[in-house]
Design a protein around this motif. Structure first.
Motif, short mmCIF file in Angstrom:
data_model
loop_
_atom_site.label_atom_id
_atom_site.label_comp_id
_atom_site.label_asym_id
_atom_site.label_seq_id
_atom_site.Cartn_x
_atom_site.Cartn_y
_atom_site.Cartn_z
N UNK A 61 15.04 35.68 -22.08
CA UNK A 61 16.65 36.05 -22.38
C UNK A 61 16.52 34.24 -22.87
N UNK A 62 15.60 33.32 -22.83
CA UNK A 62 15.58 32.49 -23.17
C UNK A 62 14.64 31.49 -24.40
N UNK A 63 14.44 32.61 -25.16
CA UNK A 63 13.46 32.22 -25.70
C UNK A 63 13.30 32.64 -27.11
N UNK A 64 12.31 31.45 -28.51
CA UNK A 64 12.58 31.88 -29.87
C UNK A 64 11.64 32.68 -30.36
N UNK A 65 11.70 33.12 -31.37
CA UNK A 65 10.59 33.41 -33.13
C UNK A 65 10.65 33.05 -33.88
N UNK A 66 9.66 32.21 -34.55
CA UNK A 66 9.94 31.76 -36.33
C UNK A 66 9.09 32.83 -37.22
N UNK A 67 9.36 33.45 -37.86
CA UNK A 67 8.28 33.89 -38.57
C UNK A 67 9.04 34.20 -40.05
N UNK A 68 8.23 35.02 -40.89
CA UNK A 68 8.65 35.12 -42.76
C UNK A 68 9.83 35.95 -41.92
N UNK A 69 10.73 35.62 -43.19
CA UNK A 69 12.24 36.27 -43.22
C UNK A 69 11.68 37.97 -42.86
N UNK A 70 10.62 37.99 -44.24
CA UNK A 70 10.82 39.50 -44.75
C UNK A 70 9.97 40.42 -43.48
N UNK A 71 9.23 40.00 -42.99
CA UNK A 71 8.62 40.40 -41.71
C UNK A 71 9.49 40.38 -41.23
N UNK A 72 10.41 39.74 -40.36
CA UNK A 72 11.71 40.38 -39.88
C UNK A 72 12.46 41.35 -40.36
N UNK A 73 12.59 41.03 -41.17
CA UNK A 73 13.26 42.76 -41.99
C UNK A 73 12.43 43.95 -42.14
N UNK A 74 11.61 43.74 -41.65
CA UNK A 74 10.06 44.47 -42.60
C UNK A 74 10.03 45.39 -43.76
N UNK A 75 9.96 43.75 -44.74
CA UNK A 75 9.67 44.37 -46.54
C UNK A 75 8.47 44.42 -46.17
N UNK A 76 7.81 43.83 -45.93
CA UNK A 76 5.78 44.24 -45.99
C UNK A 76 5.53 43.59 -47.30
N UNK A 77 6.02 42.40 -47.43
CA UNK A 77 5.27 42.79 -48.59
C UNK A 77 4.56 41.34 -49.00
N UNK A 78 3.43 41.56 -49.51
CA UNK A 78 2.16 40.70 -49.51
C UNK A 78 1.79 38.99 -49.33
#
Length: 256
Positions: A61-78
């Motif tokens: 409950x005190x954590x952060x995560x940085x990733x590509x927006x497409x990964x967070x959205x589950x788009x799965x682009x190359x």
């Protein structure tokens, strides 16, 4: 009283701000269940965050995560395509922050330095403020280095000599059963403030700033608190009655 009233954030224009002002940020608030249906990558991200926090004995409950927006959205682009989508910061908080999500997601964070209780070093953070329903004022601190290393603060929209450089930094807050998607603008003024803060914290010399008596008292204060950085373990109340909480931020290791 509406819960959101506890966490209102009114932005006052400063003389140094761009004219005309940058567009206002309007957060998108939804249930976590609906968000997971729309953005399936959220489920994966939360799972990774929880696993790593458990391994590091850190609060989920005190954590952060940085990733590509497409990964967070589950788009799965190359990878070649998804790089254009940029990255986003995901911040997971405890249920008590749920009424504050919209205000946090629409807020422009402060850039600030904080000293360890023993005064031996300083750290630069991006800081979001809110007021919990019980009246506690809380500052959420995300390490500036995490956002710098992620490349989220960079932009190709730079004018002559780099002036008027503006980047949008997407930030998603999760607490309880809700999610708010928003972010903030990062411009040349912010960049100057960040460089100044990082220079100050990076060149901080406790032995030049404090005498032996001050450092002795600071060491005792840290010992009494159980840590020189108690805000890294739980909400910590300073002498002014403001609570501080450090958000340990994890960088995604897998390319999209």
């Amino acid at each position: 009283m509406d819960n959101q009233a506890f966490c209102g954030y009114e932005h006052e224009l400063e003389p140094s701000e761009p004219f005309p002002p940058l567009p206002a940020i309007t957060a998108k608030l939804m249930s976590l269940k609906k968000a997971q249906q729309c953005w399936s990558g959220i489920v994966r991200a939360l799972s990774i965050m929880e696993k790593i926090c458990k391994e590091r004995e850190h609060q989920f409950d005190m954590s952060g995560y940085i990733d590509y927006r497409c990964n967070l959205a589950g788009i799965g682009r190359p990878y070649e395509t998804s790089a254009t989508f940029g990255k986003a910061l995901l911040i997971h908080l405890g249920p008590k922050f749920e009424p504050c999500l919209t205000a946090l997601a629409e807020q422009h964070p402060f850039i600030s330095n904080i000293l360890r209780l023993d005064k031996l070093s300083a750290a630069t953070n991006f800081e979001w403020g809110c007021v919990l329903p019980d009246g506690r004022h809380v500052n959420l601190m995300v390490p500036a280095l995490a956002l710098v290393d992620s490349g989220m603060l960079e932009s190709d929209l730079a004018g002559e000599n780099g002036y008027d450089k503006v980047a949008f930094v997407p930030v998603v807050f999760i607490a309880g059963d809700s999610l708010a998607s928003g972010g903030f603008w990062f411009d040349a003024i912010d960049s100057e403030d960040l460089h100044a803060a990082c220079f100050t914290s990076g060149n901080y010399n406790p032995y030049a700033e404090w005498d032996a008596a001050d450092l002795f008292e600071a060491a005792k204060l840290a010992e009494d608190a159980g840590s020189p950085t108690p805000w890294g373990h739980a909400l910590w109340k300073d002498e002014d009655g403001v609570y501080h909480m450090h958000v340990t931020t994890i960088m995604a290791q897998v390319n999209p």
